[in-house]
Design a protein around this motif. Sequence first.
Motif, mmCIF file in Angstrom:
data_model
loop_
_atom_site.group_PDB
_atom_site.id
_atom_site.type_symbol
_atom_site.label_atom_id
_atom_site.label_comp_id
_atom_site.label_asym_id
_atom_site.label_seq_id
_atom_site.Cartn_x
_atom_site.Cartn_y
_atom_site.Cartn_z
ATOM 1 N N UNK A 38 9.673 -0.737 -8.489
ATOM 2 C CA UNK A 38 11.020 -0.166 -8.343
ATOM 3 C C UNK A 38 11.368 -0.975 -6.789
ATOM 4 N N UNK A 39 12.280 0.722 -6.634
ATOM 5 C CA UNK A 39 13.008 -0.323 -5.731
ATOM 6 C C UNK A 39 13.283 1.760 -4.240
ATOM 7 N N UNK A 40 12.992 1.969 -3.076
ATOM 8 C CA UNK A 40 13.013 3.238 -2.680
ATOM 9 C C UNK A 40 13.828 2.904 -1.282
ATOM 10 N N UNK A 41 14.722 3.732 -0.792
ATOM 11 C CA UNK A 41 15.311 3.956 -0.461
ATOM 12 C C UNK A 41 16.055 5.625 0.437
ATOM 13 N N UNK A 42 15.476 5.235 1.537
ATOM 14 C CA UNK A 42 15.853 6.626 2.604
ATOM 15 C C UNK A 42 16.529 6.589 4.261
ATOM 16 N N UNK A 43 17.181 7.899 3.274
ATOM 17 C CA UNK A 43 18.914 7.475 4.334
ATOM 18 C C UNK A 43 19.286 9.126 4.504
ATOM 19 N N UNK A 44 19.759 9.295 5.865
ATOM 20 C CA UNK A 44 19.761 10.716 5.859
ATOM 21 C C UNK A 44 19.080 11.794 5.281
ATOM 22 N N UNK A 45 18.267 12.152 5.282
ATOM 23 C CA UNK A 45 17.477 13.130 4.655
ATOM 24 C C UNK A 45 17.705 12.660 3.011
ATOM 25 N N UNK A 46 18.078 12.039 2.030
ATOM 26 C CA UNK A 46 18.216 11.126 0.848
ATOM 27 C C UNK A 46 16.686 10.432 0.866
ATOM 28 N N UNK A 47 16.324 10.449 -0.026
ATOM 29 C CA UNK A 47 15.633 9.652 -0.818
ATOM 30 C C UNK A 47 16.045 9.499 -1.904
ATOM 31 N N UNK A 48 16.043 7.491 -2.351
ATOM 32 C CA UNK A 48 16.106 7.308 -3.300
ATOM 33 C C UNK A 48 15.600 6.061 -4.110
ATOM 34 N N UNK A 49 15.172 6.449 -5.518
ATOM 35 C CA UNK A 49 14.566 5.517 -6.249
ATOM 36 C C UNK A 49 14.808 4.778 -7.614
ATOM 37 N N UNK A 50 14.894 3.771 -7.606
ATOM 38 C CA UNK A 50 15.799 3.170 -8.513
ATOM 39 C C UNK A 50 14.232 2.320 -8.733
ATOM 40 N N UNK A 51 14.483 2.630 -10.157
ATOM 41 C CA UNK A 51 12.891 2.486 -11.536
ATOM 42 C C UNK A 51 12.517 1.114 -12.238
ATOM 43 N N UNK A 52 11.891 0.356 -12.430
ATOM 44 C CA UNK A 52 12.419 -1.082 -13.258
ATOM 45 C C UNK A 52 12.643 -1.156 -14.582
ATOM 46 N N UNK A 83 1.091 -1.543 0.439
ATOM 47 C CA UNK A 83 0.272 0.005 0.226
ATOM 48 C C UNK A 83 0.949 1.647 -0.196
ATOM 49 N N UNK A 84 0.369 2.504 0.094
ATOM 50 C CA UNK A 84 0.440 3.179 -0.076
ATOM 51 C C UNK A 84 1.459 4.328 1.055
ATOM 52 N N UNK A 85 2.348 5.004 0.829
ATOM 53 C CA UNK A 85 3.167 5.603 2.645
ATOM 54 C C UNK A 85 3.867 6.656 2.311
ATOM 55 N N UNK A 86 4.205 7.412 3.235
ATOM 56 C CA UNK A 86 4.129 8.911 3.258
ATOM 57 C C UNK A 86 6.035 8.630 3.810
ATOM 58 N N UNK A 87 6.714 9.740 3.649
ATOM 59 C CA UNK A 87 7.836 10.019 3.793
ATOM 60 C C UNK A 87 8.460 11.647 3.738
ATOM 61 N N UNK A 88 8.639 11.800 5.274
ATOM 62 C CA UNK A 88 9.249 13.542 5.167
ATOM 63 C C UNK A 88 10.359 13.272 6.281
ATOM 64 N N UNK A 89 10.563 14.827 6.149
ATOM 65 C CA UNK A 89 12.232 14.988 6.788
ATOM 66 C C UNK A 89 12.362 14.069 7.821
ATOM 67 N N UNK A 90 13.454 13.904 7.920
ATOM 68 C CA UNK A 90 13.544 12.817 9.410
ATOM 69 C C UNK A 90 13.553 11.391 9.700
#
Length: 79
Positions: free
Chosen positions: A65-79, A27-34
């Motif tokens: 794809x994949x989503x990574x959050x680390x130290x206020x950087x969101x990286x999305x790698x698409x298929x 399901x959908x999720x939200x990412x915010x600062x910190x």
Amino acid sequence: MKIKIISSHKILYQENIISVIAPGFHGYFQILKNHAPFISILKNGLLKLKSDKKDVNKEIKIKGGLLQVKKNIVTVILQ
């Protein structure tokens, strides 16, 4: 917070954002600062980005794809 959206060949989008809503496997999720460090599988759907620029929102249709959050950087790698 920064976001970088990457395909297999190039960076598709890179910007400062306030939040991202993503289509996770369960399901959908939200990412915010910190946000705590986090990795998720993404499924078909819309990435909804809220820019730190006033009233600028963007929706990007993805096919997974994949989503990574680390130290206020969101990286999305698409298929």
